[in-house]
Design a protein around this motif. Structure first.
Motif, PDB file in Angstrom:
ATOM      1  N   THR A  67      -5.288   6.109   3.243  1.00 34.74           N
ATOM      2  CA  THR A  67      -5.322   4.971   4.155  1.00 34.74           C
ATOM      3  C   THR A  67      -4.270   5.214   5.237  1.00 34.74           C
ATOM      4  OG1 THR A  67      -6.070   3.485   2.422  1.00 34.74           O
ATOM      5  CG2 THR A  67      -4.992   2.467   4.330  1.00 34.74           C
ATOM      6  N   VAL A  68      -4.634   4.908   6.471  1.00 36.22           N
ATOM      7  CA  VAL A  68      -3.735   5.126   7.604  1.00 36.22           C
ATOM      8  C   VAL A  68      -3.234   3.771   8.105  1.00 36.22           C
ATOM      9  CG1 VAL A  68      -3.610   6.008   9.970  1.00 36.22           C
ATOM     10  CG2 VAL A  68      -4.945   7.236   8.244  1.00 36.22           C
ATOM     11  N   HIS A  69      -1.937   3.693   8.352  1.00 38.93           N
ATOM     12  CA  HIS A  69      -1.311   2.484   8.898  1.00 38.93           C
ATOM     13  C   HIS A  69      -0.649   2.832  10.229  1.00 38.93           C
ATOM     14  CE1 HIS A  69      -1.433   1.731   4.534  1.00 38.93           C
ATOM     15  NE2 HIS A  69      -1.643   0.483   4.887  1.00 38.93           N
ATOM     16  N   TYR A  70      -0.880   2.012  11.236  1.00 34.67           N
ATOM     17  CA  TYR A  70      -0.208   2.175  12.521  1.00 34.67           C
ATOM     18  C   TYR A  70      -0.254   0.847  13.263  1.00 34.67           C
ATOM     19  CZ  TYR A  70      -5.021   3.177  14.152  1.00 34.67           C
ATOM     20  OH  TYR A  70      -6.372   3.134  14.405  1.00 34.67           O
ATOM     21  N   THR A  71       0.382   0.790  14.409  1.00 31.93           N
ATOM     22  CA  THR A  71       0.456  -0.439  15.193  1.00 31.93           C
ATOM     23  C   THR A  71      -0.349  -0.287  16.468  1.00 31.93           C
ATOM     24  OG1 THR A  71       2.669  -0.835  14.313  1.00 31.93           O
ATOM     25  CG2 THR A  71       2.046  -2.090  16.265  1.00 31.93           C
ATOM     26  N   VAL A  72      -1.122  -1.314  16.783  1.00 33.97           N
ATOM     27  CA  VAL A  72      -1.865  -1.380  18.041  1.00 33.97           C
ATOM     28  C   VAL A  72      -1.266  -2.546  18.810  1.00 33.97           C
ATOM     29  CG1 VAL A  72      -4.094  -1.728  19.142  1.00 33.97           C
ATOM     30  CG2 VAL A  72      -3.960  -0.468  16.981  1.00 33.97           C
ATOM     31  N   GLY A  73      -0.585  -2.222  19.904  1.00 35.49           N
ATOM     32  CA  GLY A  73       0.176  -3.269  20.587  1.00 35.49           C
ATOM     33  C   GLY A  73       1.290  -3.698  19.646  1.00 35.49           C
ATOM     34  N   ASP A  74       1.298  -4.973  19.264  1.00 35.76           N
ATOM     35  CA  ASP A  74       2.298  -5.445  18.301  1.00 35.76           C
ATOM     36  C   ASP A  74       1.661  -5.835  16.965  1.00 35.76           C
ATOM     37  OD1 ASP A  74       0.929  -7.653  19.171  1.00 35.76           O
ATOM     38  OD2 ASP A  74       2.705  -8.881  19.548  1.00 35.76           O
ATOM     39  N   ARG A  75       0.388  -5.428  16.765  1.00 37.71           N
ATOM     40  CA  ARG A  75      -0.328  -5.795  15.547  1.00 37.71           C
ATOM     41  C   ARG A  75      -0.478  -4.593  14.610  1.00 37.71           C
ATOM     42  NH1 ARG A  75      -5.780  -8.553  16.755  1.00 37.71           N
ATOM     43  NH2 ARG A  75      -5.622  -8.851  14.504  1.00 37.71           N
ATOM     44  N   PRO A  76      -0.176  -4.799  13.315  1.00 33.99           N
ATOM     45  CA  PRO A  76      -0.381  -3.705  12.360  1.00 33.99           C
ATOM     46  C   PRO A  76      -1.869  -3.478  12.109  1.00 33.99           C
ATOM     47  CG  PRO A  76       0.370  -5.677  11.228  1.00 33.99           C
ATOM     48  CD  PRO A  76       0.393  -5.983  12.701  1.00 33.99           C
ATOM     49  N   LYS A  77      -2.234  -2.229  11.947  1.00 32.57           N
ATOM     50  CA  LYS A  77      -3.627  -1.866  11.674  1.00 32.57           C
ATOM     51  C   LYS A  77      -3.658  -0.984  10.434  1.00 32.57           C
ATOM     52  CE  LYS A  77      -7.833  -0.185  13.905  1.00 32.57           C
ATOM     53  NZ  LYS A  77      -8.425   0.213  15.179  1.00 32.57           N
ATOM     54  N   GLU A  78      -4.638  -1.246   9.563  1.00 27.31           N
ATOM     55  CA  GLU A  78      -4.854  -0.461   8.353  1.00 27.31           C
ATOM     56  C   GLU A  78      -6.282   0.056   8.391  1.00 27.31           C
ATOM     57  OE1 GLU A  78      -3.820  -1.616   4.045  1.00 27.31           O
ATOM     58  OE2 GLU A  78      -5.907  -2.223   4.332  1.00 27.31           O
ATOM     59  N   VAL A  79      -6.430   1.371   8.276  1.00 28.89           N
ATOM     60  CA  VAL A  79      -7.759   1.977   8.283  1.00 28.89           C
ATOM     61  C   VAL A  79      -7.956   2.731   6.975  1.00 28.89           C
ATOM     62  CG1 VAL A  79      -9.423   3.388   9.538  1.00 28.89           C
ATOM     63  CG2 VAL A  79      -7.557   2.292  10.794  1.00 28.89           C
ATOM     64  N   VAL A  80      -8.965   2.313   6.220  1.00 31.07           N
ATOM     65  CA  VAL A  80      -9.317   2.958   4.959  1.00 31.07           C
ATOM     66  C   VAL A  80     -10.405   3.983   5.269  1.00 31.07           C
ATOM     67  CG1 VAL A  80     -10.180   2.569   2.626  1.00 31.07           C
ATOM     68  CG2 VAL A  80      -8.766   0.836   3.737  1.00 31.07           C
ATOM     69  N   TYR A  81     -10.258   5.196   4.738  1.00 30.54           N
ATOM     70  CA  TYR A  81     -11.188   6.287   5.038  1.00 30.54           C
ATOM     71  C   TYR A  81     -11.849   6.839   3.780  1.00 30.54           C
ATOM     72  CZ  TYR A  81      -9.509   6.825   9.841  1.00 30.54           C
ATOM     73  OH  TYR A  81      -9.204   6.630  11.168  1.00 30.54           O
ATOM     74  N   TRP A  82     -13.039   7.381   3.977  1.00 34.07           N
ATOM     75  CA  TRP A  82     -13.763   8.117   2.950  1.00 34.07           C
ATOM     76  C   TRP A  82     -14.238   9.437   3.526  1.00 34.07           C
ATOM     77  CZ3 TRP A  82     -13.788   2.929   3.382  1.00 34.07           C
ATOM     78  CH2 TRP A  82     -13.536   2.194   2.215  1.00 34.07           C
ATOM     79  N   ALA A  83     -14.362  10.438   2.670  1.00 35.32           N
ATOM     80  CA  ALA A  83     -15.101  11.645   3.027  1.00 35.32           C
ATOM     81  C   ALA A  83     -16.564  11.233   2.997  1.00 35.32           C
ATOM     82  CB  ALA A  83     -14.836  12.744   1.998  1.00 35.32           C
ATOM     83  N   ALA A  84     -17.359  11.635   3.969  1.00 32.27           N
ATOM     84  CA  ALA A  84     -18.767  11.234   3.996  1.00 32.27           C
ATOM     85  C   ALA A  84     -19.627  12.390   4.472  1.00 32.27           C
ATOM     86  CB  ALA A  84     -18.962  10.026   4.909  1.00 32.27           C
ATOM     87  N   GLU A  85     -20.623  12.709   3.677  1.00 31.49           N
ATOM     88  CA  GLU A  85     -21.549  13.773   4.051  1.00 31.49           C
ATOM     89  C   GLU A  85     -22.643  13.205   4.952  1.00 31.49           C
ATOM     90  OE1 GLU A  85     -24.209  17.390   2.154  1.00 31.49           O
ATOM     91  OE2 GLU A  85     -23.360  15.865   0.819  1.00 31.49           O
ATOM     92  N   ALA A  86     -22.858  13.860   6.087  1.00 33.80           N
ATOM     93  CA  ALA A  86     -23.919  13.455   7.018  1.00 33.80           C
ATOM     94  C   ALA A  86     -25.272  13.785   6.403  1.00 33.80           C
ATOM     95  CB  ALA A  86     -23.756  14.178   8.353  1.00 33.80           C
ATOM     96  N   THR A  87     -26.226  12.863   6.545  1.00 29.41           N
ATOM     97  CA  THR A  87     -27.565  13.084   5.989  1.00 29.41           C
ATOM     98  C   THR A  87     -28.643  13.113   7.066  1.00 29.41           C
ATOM     99  OG1 THR A  87     -27.830  10.715   5.546  1.00 29.41           O
ATOM    100  CG2 THR A  87     -26.960  12.085   3.750  1.00 29.41           C
ATOM    101  N   GLY A  88     -28.256  13.020   8.342  1.00 26.11           N
ATOM    102  CA  GLY A  88     -29.213  13.135   9.437  1.00 26.11           C
ATOM    103  C   GLY A  88     -29.111  11.998  10.422  1.00 26.11           C
ATOM    104  N   GLY A  89     -29.587  12.264  11.610  1.00 25.27           N
ATOM    105  CA  GLY A  89     -29.560  11.271  12.674  1.00 25.27           C
ATOM    106  C   GLY A  89     -29.424  11.941  14.019  1.00 25.27           C
TER     107      GLY A  89
END
Length: 134
Positions: A67-89
């Motif tokens: 999970t990545v934490h950082y600040t955007v302006g003066d607001r904290p942001k938390e981004v949860v990530y997954w490894a994801a296999e592409a299946t087409g598009g």
């Protein structure tokens, strides 16, 4: 602010690994697809939606990544990530994302703008079985 995203990957015909990066013209940066959760939306559902919206790719989320934490302006942001296999598009450029690139891990590392995105790439290479090193 809560968000979710994926480090989107696929296998090449020769068995190598490629990672999909998105270019956001608003920030002129290269990153992994991600975005804010909608009310009542789970992290994995938001991550799949954002991947589809930003890259045109359907995907199957797998291992959780840091999970990545950082600040955007003066607001904290938390981004949860997954490894994801592409299946087409198919990618269609838009205002939010105008380009995508499928790159080998070493090229992706060089293209990524933020250091925390490079750490996510490293985590992907550990999480995906038989991933070639960068």
């Amino acid at each position: 602010m809560r968000a979710a995203g994926c480090v989107l990957w696929r296998r090449t015909d020769s068995g190598g690994l490629e990672v999909c990066l998105v270019h956001r013209p608003r920030y002129d940066d290269w990153s992994h697809p991600k975005g804010k959760l909608k009310r009542g939306e789970s992290g994995p559902a938001a991550a799949r939606r954002e991947v589809l919206e930003e890259t045109g790719q359907h995907c199957v989320p797998g291992a959780a990544l840091p999970t990545v934490h950082y600040t955007v302006g003066d607001r904290p942001k938390e981004v949860v990530y997954w490894a994801a296999e592409a299946t087409g598009g198919t990618f269609v450029p838009g205002d939010e994302v105008d380009r995508v690139r499928w790159l080998a891990p070493a090229a992706a590392r060089a293209r990524l703008t933020q250091e925390h995105d490079r750490k996510l790439l490293d985590a992907l290479l550990v999480a995906v079985p038989d991933a070639p090193g960068a």
